[in-house]
Design a protein around this motif. Structure first.
Motif, PDB file in Angstrom:
ATOM      1  N   ASP A  43       1.187  -1.308  -0.184  1.00  0.00           N
ATOM      2  CA  ASP A  43       0.152  -0.266  -0.355  1.00  0.00           C
ATOM      3  C   ASP A  43       0.605   0.938  -0.699  1.00  0.00           C
ATOM      4  O   ASP A  43       2.419   1.337   0.256  1.00  0.00           O
ATOM      5  N   TRP A  55     -15.576   5.302   6.163  1.00  0.00           N
ATOM      6  CA  TRP A  55     -15.639   4.373   5.100  1.00  0.00           C
ATOM      7  C   TRP A  55     -16.384   4.422   4.509  1.00  0.00           C
ATOM      8  O   TRP A  55     -17.748   3.621   4.729  1.00  0.00           O
ATOM      9  N   THR A  64      -2.780   7.223   1.860  1.00  0.00           N
ATOM     10  CA  THR A  64      -3.986   6.867   1.226  1.00  0.00           C
ATOM     11  C   THR A  64      -4.395   7.652   0.869  1.00  0.00           C
ATOM     12  O   THR A  64      -5.339   7.592  -0.555  1.00  0.00           O
ATOM     13  N   ILE A 106      -6.604   6.761   8.685  1.00  0.00           N
ATOM     14  CA  ILE A 106      -7.079   5.574   9.088  1.00  0.00           C
ATOM     15  C   ILE A 106      -6.195   4.628   9.119  1.00  0.00           C
ATOM     16  O   ILE A 106      -4.598   4.699   8.521  1.00  0.00           O
ATOM     17  N   SER A 107      -5.417   3.478  10.533  1.00  0.00           N
ATOM     18  CA  SER A 107      -4.739   3.161  10.393  1.00  0.00           C
ATOM     19  C   SER A 107      -4.978   1.014   9.811  1.00  0.00           C
ATOM     20  O   SER A 107      -3.893   1.047   9.364  1.00  0.00           O
ATOM     21  N   ALA A 108      -6.118   1.262   9.837  1.00  0.00           N
ATOM     22  CA  ALA A 108      -6.151  -0.490   9.155  1.00  0.00           C
ATOM     23  C   ALA A 108      -7.552  -0.160   8.250  1.00  0.00           C
ATOM     24  O   ALA A 108      -8.555   0.130   8.537  1.00  0.00           O
ATOM     25  N   SER A 109      -7.515  -1.317   7.596  1.00  0.00           N
ATOM     26  CA  SER A 109      -9.394  -1.430   6.323  1.00  0.00           C
ATOM     27  C   SER A 109     -10.054  -1.835   7.144  1.00  0.00           C
ATOM     28  O   SER A 109      -9.986  -2.985   8.470  1.00  0.00           O
ATOM     29  N   LEU A 156      -5.746   1.479   2.197  1.00  0.00           N
ATOM     30  CA  LEU A 156      -6.681   2.551   2.578  1.00  0.00           C
ATOM     31  C   LEU A 156      -7.190   2.939   1.695  1.00  0.00           C
ATOM     32  O   LEU A 156      -6.132   3.703   0.800  1.00  0.00           O
TER      33      LEU A 156
END
Ligand code: ZN
Ligand code: ZN
Length: 273
Positions: A60, A80, A63, A153-156, A71
């Motif tokens: 990734d 989201w 963002t 955002i650090s995680a989906s 992300l």
């Protein structure tokens, strides 16, 4: 024909390195460039169009970067995107930052960040129940957001999010529309010999690409803009099992389209054999 072409256009699986001492057949020479007979070449000349196949590598990026999965850039104060049917966070399929696009592709997506989300929730069948193949389905979302400040955002939030792939570059291709689009949509007069010649010219690319002509699996299926009723145009093609571990039905191909008069209107539809 489309099905056969699709079968033969796919790479055979890699068998790995040959065993020592085993005779290895030399690779076949590349096929010669198809020669388009003069009168047909003249008819088709105005319809060549440039497309750009996405080149991607695992991992990734920011963002705001261009990518498959990973992300998404979520504008400050928003959350989201969720599926309109099961209400679960939808899988990010593609994100394209206008700044990352090749020079000639700017008119397809001039500014902001284009995003395409699709519900793949394993417990729901939203893509079936909500006819995910149809543009403007509740189980998908294609939109453009501005590249302002975004949510951290650090995680989906997506269950079983696909592995992220960063778009690292573009391979330019020159394409002609398929015969059906050429004849019936564009109104190019093609006689039997033209059609026969066109069969031998494979100038359309499956795979993930920006612009060019759509690789239709069934008929020509540009959706009509819900605001003005005009047919929308191709922005980006999403294929099965290329950069995303997902099959649209039986190896289907999908298209993100946009209205020329209403650039805020984007749609996504797919078809398979
Ligand atoms: Zn859903
Ligand atoms: Zn419109």
């Amino acid at each position: 024909m489309g099905f056969l072409r699709r079968l033969f256009s796919r790479k055979p699986p890699d068998d790995g390195p040959p065993a020592p001492g085993r005779w290895v057949r030399p690779p076949d020479p590349p096929p010669p460039d198809p020669v388009i007979p003069g009168p047909l070449a003249e008819k088709l000349a105005p319809f060549w169009r440039t497309g750009w196949l996405a080149e991607a590598e695992d991992g990734d990026g920011e963002t705001t970067a261009s990518k498959f999965s990973g992300l998404a850039h979520i504008p400050k104060g928003e959350s989201w995107p969720r599926c309109g049917s099961c209400d679960k966070p939808m899988q990010l399929f593609v994100q394209l930052n206008a700044k990352d696009l090749p020079e000639g592709a700017r008119e397809l997506h001039p500014e902001g960040i284009l995003q395409f989300f699709y519900c793949t929730d394993p417990e729901s069948m939203c893509d079936v129940d909500c006819e995910g193949w149809r543009p403007f389905s509740k189980a998908s979302l294609a939109r453009v957001v501005t590249e302002g400040s975004g949510e951290l955002i650090s995680a989906s939030p997506v269950k079983d999010a696909f592995p992220a792939k960063s778009i690292t570059g573009w391979k330019t291709v020159e394409e002609l529309p398929n015969w059906e689009e050429a004849q019936y949509t564009l109104g190019i007069e093609l006689d039997d010999s033209d059609l026969k010649a066109l069969e031998g010219i494979n100038s359309l690319n499956p795979g993930e690409k920006l612009g060019g002509w759509p690789y239709w699996i069934q008929g020509v299926e540009y959706p009509d803009c819900p605001k003005c009723g005009e047919p929308m145009g191709l922005v980006f093609q999403v294929d099965s099992d290329q950069n995303l571990p997902f099959l649209f039905g039986d190896l289907g191909v999908g298209h993100i389209t946009r209205c020329k008069r209403h650039p805020e209107v984007l749609g996504f539809g797919w078809a398979c054999t």
